[in-house]
Write a protein that holds these residues in place. Structure first.
Motif, mmCIF file in Angstrom:
data_model
loop_
_atom_site.group_PDB
_atom_site.id
_atom_site.type_symbol
_atom_site.label_atom_id
_atom_site.label_comp_id
_atom_site.label_asym_id
_atom_site.label_seq_id
_atom_site.Cartn_x
_atom_site.Cartn_y
_atom_site.Cartn_z
ATOM 1 N N LEU A 52 3.303 -1.740 -3.931
ATOM 2 C CA LEU A 52 3.186 -2.859 -3.300
ATOM 3 C C LEU A 52 2.128 -2.274 -2.247
ATOM 4 C CD1 LEU A 52 6.259 -4.423 -2.936
ATOM 5 C CD2 LEU A 52 4.883 -5.044 -4.532
ATOM 6 N N CYS A 53 1.192 -3.515 -1.904
ATOM 7 C CA CYS A 53 0.175 -3.477 -0.951
ATOM 8 C C CYS A 53 0.614 -3.041 0.509
ATOM 9 C CB CYS A 53 -0.755 -4.520 -0.632
ATOM 10 S SG CYS A 53 -1.444 -5.265 -2.095
ATOM 11 N N LEU A 54 1.719 -3.422 0.969
ATOM 12 C CA LEU A 54 2.009 -3.355 2.443
ATOM 13 C C LEU A 54 2.640 -1.783 2.705
ATOM 14 C CD1 LEU A 54 3.847 -5.647 5.091
ATOM 15 C CD2 LEU A 54 4.840 -3.294 4.741
ATOM 16 N N PRO A 55 3.676 -1.417 1.723
ATOM 17 C CA PRO A 55 4.132 -0.301 1.920
ATOM 18 C C PRO A 55 3.110 1.049 1.460
ATOM 19 C CG PRO A 55 5.591 -1.457 0.542
ATOM 20 C CD PRO A 55 4.303 -2.268 0.749
ATOM 21 N N ALA A 56 2.065 0.815 0.706
ATOM 22 C CA ALA A 56 1.128 1.694 0.658
ATOM 23 C C ALA A 56 0.227 1.916 1.719
ATOM 24 C CB ALA A 56 0.552 1.348 -0.784
ATOM 25 N N ARG A 57 -0.048 0.821 2.285
ATOM 26 C CA ARG A 57 -1.022 0.941 3.384
ATOM 27 C C ARG A 57 -0.476 1.558 4.842
ATOM 28 N NH1 ARG A 57 -5.709 -2.383 2.859
ATOM 29 N NH2 ARG A 57 -5.764 -3.030 0.566
ATOM 30 N N CYS A 58 0.676 1.046 4.876
ATOM 31 C CA CYS A 58 1.488 1.541 5.966
ATOM 32 C C CYS A 58 1.551 3.250 5.719
ATOM 33 C CB CYS A 58 2.906 1.232 6.230
ATOM 34 S SG CYS A 58 2.564 -0.604 6.994
ATOM 35 N N ASN A 74 6.500 -6.202 0.649
ATOM 36 C CA ASN A 74 5.485 -7.261 1.088
ATOM 37 C C ASN A 74 6.306 -8.479 1.591
ATOM 38 O OD1 ASN A 74 3.308 -5.560 0.148
ATOM 39 N ND2 ASN A 74 2.813 -7.004 -1.476
ATOM 40 N N PHE A 75 7.469 -8.644 1.304
ATOM 41 C CA PHE A 75 8.325 -9.908 1.496
ATOM 42 C C PHE A 75 9.037 -10.005 2.767
ATOM 43 C CE2 PHE A 75 6.992 -8.742 -3.003
ATOM 44 C CZ PHE A 75 6.000 -9.674 -3.238
ATOM 45 N N GLY A 102 -12.162 -5.656 7.310
ATOM 46 C CA GLY A 102 -11.232 -6.052 6.180
ATOM 47 C C GLY A 102 -9.710 -6.201 6.143
ATOM 48 N N LYS A 103 -9.264 -5.825 5.258
ATOM 49 C CA LYS A 103 -7.722 -6.009 5.008
ATOM 50 C C LYS A 103 -6.724 -5.051 6.040
ATOM 51 C CE LYS A 103 -4.064 -6.648 1.385
ATOM 52 N NZ LYS A 103 -3.772 -7.163 0.106
ATOM 53 N N CYS A 104 -5.739 -5.852 6.669
ATOM 54 C CA CYS A 104 -5.011 -4.712 7.067
ATOM 55 C C CYS A 104 -3.291 -4.794 6.244
ATOM 56 C CB CYS A 104 -4.503 -5.269 8.632
ATOM 57 S SG CYS A 104 -5.889 -5.076 9.788
ATOM 58 N N HIS A 105 -2.879 -5.807 6.429
ATOM 59 C CA HIS A 105 -1.580 -6.245 5.572
ATOM 60 C C HIS A 105 -0.566 -5.139 6.125
ATOM 61 C CE1 HIS A 105 0.487 -7.678 1.741
ATOM 62 N NE2 HIS A 105 1.023 -7.802 2.958
ATOM 63 N N ASP A 124 -1.813 -14.526 15.830
ATOM 64 C CA ASP A 124 -0.747 -13.620 16.284
ATOM 65 C C ASP A 124 -0.926 -12.283 15.297
ATOM 66 O OD1 ASP A 124 0.235 -15.244 17.875
ATOM 67 O OD2 ASP A 124 1.969 -16.359 17.131
ATOM 68 N N PHE A 125 -1.489 -12.472 14.341
ATOM 69 C CA PHE A 125 -1.448 -11.446 13.306
ATOM 70 C C PHE A 125 -2.414 -10.456 13.657
ATOM 71 C CE2 PHE A 125 1.727 -13.497 10.419
ATOM 72 C CZ PHE A 125 2.070 -12.440 9.663
#
Length: 473
Positions: A52-58, A74-75, A102-105, A124-125
């Protein structure tokens, strides 16, 4: 300070390892990304730590596995803790100017609030992201997010007159998330990110503060929306045949039984006829693959612009890293997406690094993963080391015996020869054991095979050991 290297960190979202020429792909030519090998290191066995995007990016941000950072989904509401040290905060302490394009997420997107008729506020994000230590942020927070919410890119896209049509296409249930971008190629999200990053590099002269720039493309993640003019860059004869086995998912205990037959978790189920990936036609698969690979060609063009500026401004006094947060099934095993996937299509990712002053090309076959990114950057930037799950890659001689993948209700372990995967959600318990030596295409679940008991027990024990320090500190 001026002698410290610039650190240029380039990531793609959902990019398969084998899309790149340097990893054996030949559907598109990727000369600019490949050029990092000329005086750089290619890692053959780099793994993501989450599908998943969020866990990998963090994990790239903190050097921590998802269960240690707390950012595992992500959810669910699990944004990254602002008090955790991260790549931005620690490089700032070492004197770096930090930037992201670009992308943070790094926080879950409120998917349930999205509307087909409107793009919603997102300020806010952006403020949250900047609070993580980002000095300069040009935000394009995913192709879909840029339609759902007003980030920097969609604000500009709206003024240019292309956002409304893009929104219509993204919400259209009939196109299967595959359509040509409805505007000039320079307005595609990945072109916007690359152009903004290249311009920033051009405009910012090297000075007393060294530069850290994370350039984060949201492609080739779906929607498969590449400008039509890029389709001709794809060698149709080079598109890999989809790898699948008839009857692979007849057993209801298989993790992707529902993804194939209907109402599963994988991304491709949503737009599929009857929500079953098996209902996609061969014409659809060919169209999807063409757009995906065309997006890779577009990204390669943008990487070329970025590397030209890096060379002009910094010469050899720069470290350039290229990788992805995870891969994409792209029709293999009859599905597309990445949720709950431990197949190499998703788990193994490209990693190319041109270290400062590196003179010769090299290849490394040892196992590494995304938690190694943060310590690698901190060491290159002369920052103080912090406690994390990864280790710096420059000059490294010892590599991982095992690596892990995690997300909500999902965990997996591999040593590169065998895999154990455990998915437990919605009252269902799925376990698979894959033998990559005798089944390199990963078709057969050997969970109940007595002859695999020893290897299976070894990996299961290692997975328990991985989590136990967190459960019982």
């Amino acid at each position: 300070m001026a002698e410290k290297p610039a650190i240029i960190f380039i990531t793609c979202d959902e990019m398969r390892l084998d899309t790149l020429s340097c990893y054996g792909g030949w559907a598109v030519h990727t000369p600019n990304i490949d050029s990092l090998m000329e005086k750089g290191t290619k890692y053959e066995n780099c793994y993501t730590v989450s599908p998943l995007c969020l866990p990998a990016r963090c994990s790239m941000l903190t050097g921590l596995y998802p269960h240690n950072s707390g950012a595992y989904s992500n959810f669910r509401k699990c944004p990254l803790d602002q008090n955790l040290p991260n790549i931005f905060t620690e490089l700032k302490k070492a004197g770096y100017r930090t930037s992201l394009f670009g992308k943070c997420h790094f926080a879950p997107v409120p998917y349930s609030e999205t509307r087909a008729d409107k793009t919603l506020p997102y300020d806010d994000f952006k403020e949250y992201y900047k609070s993580l230590g980002i000095d300069h942020l040009d935000l394009q927070d995913d192709k879909q997010v840029s339609v759902w919410y007003y980030d920097d890119y969609s604000k500009e896209l709206d003024k240019a007159g292309y956002l409304e049509e893009y929104r219509k296409l993204l919400w259209d249930p009939e196109n299967g998330k595959v359509f040509p971008f409805p505007g000039p190629a320079e307005w595609h999200p990945d072109a916007w990110v690359g152009d903004h990053a290249a311009q920033y590099l051009k405009d910012n002269e090297p000075g007393s503060s060294p530069l850290f720039a994370w350039i984060s493309f949201s492609g080739p993640h779906y929607p498969f929306d590449t400008p039509a003019e890029y389709y001709e860059r794809v060698n149709q004869d080079g598109l890999p045949a989809r790898s699948y086995m008839e009857g692979e998912f007849t057993d209801e205990s298989r993790i992707h039984y529902k993804s194939f037959y209907g109402d599963g978790h994988i991304d491709g189920c949503g737009p599929a006829p009857m929500h079953a990936c098996r209902n996609y036609t061969e014409e659809y698969w060919k169209k999807l693959q063409t757009s995906y690979y065309a997006n890779v060609a577009l990204i390669d063009d943008e990487v070329g612009k970025i590397l030209e500026q890096v060379q002009d401004k910094y010469g050899d006094n720069a470290m350039v890293i290229f990788t992805a947060d995870h891969g994409e099934m792209l029709g293999n095993h009859g599905v597309w997406g990445k949720h709950d996937c431990a197949y190499d299509d998703v788990w193994r990712i490209p990693l190319l690094i041109r270290f400062p002053g590196q003179e010769n090309a090299s290849e490394e076959k040892g196992i590494v993963n995304l938690t190694d990114i943060l310590p690698t950057c901190l060491e290159a930037g002369g920052a103080e080391a912090i406690a994390c799950d990864g280790k710096a890659l420059q000059g490294r001689t010892e590599f991982l015996e095992y690596t892990f993948s995690e997300s909500e209700g999902f965990c997996a372990v591999t040593d590169g020869k065998y895999k154990y995967i455990h998915v437990q959600k919605e009252g269902h318990n799925h376990r698979e054991f894959l033998d990559l030596i005798n089944d390199p295409k990963e078709f057969s679940n050997r969970m109940e095979d007595p002859s695999a008991a020893g290897e299976k027990a070894r990996l299961m024990e290692r997975l328990i050991t991985h989590f136990m320090p967190h459960v019982l500190p």
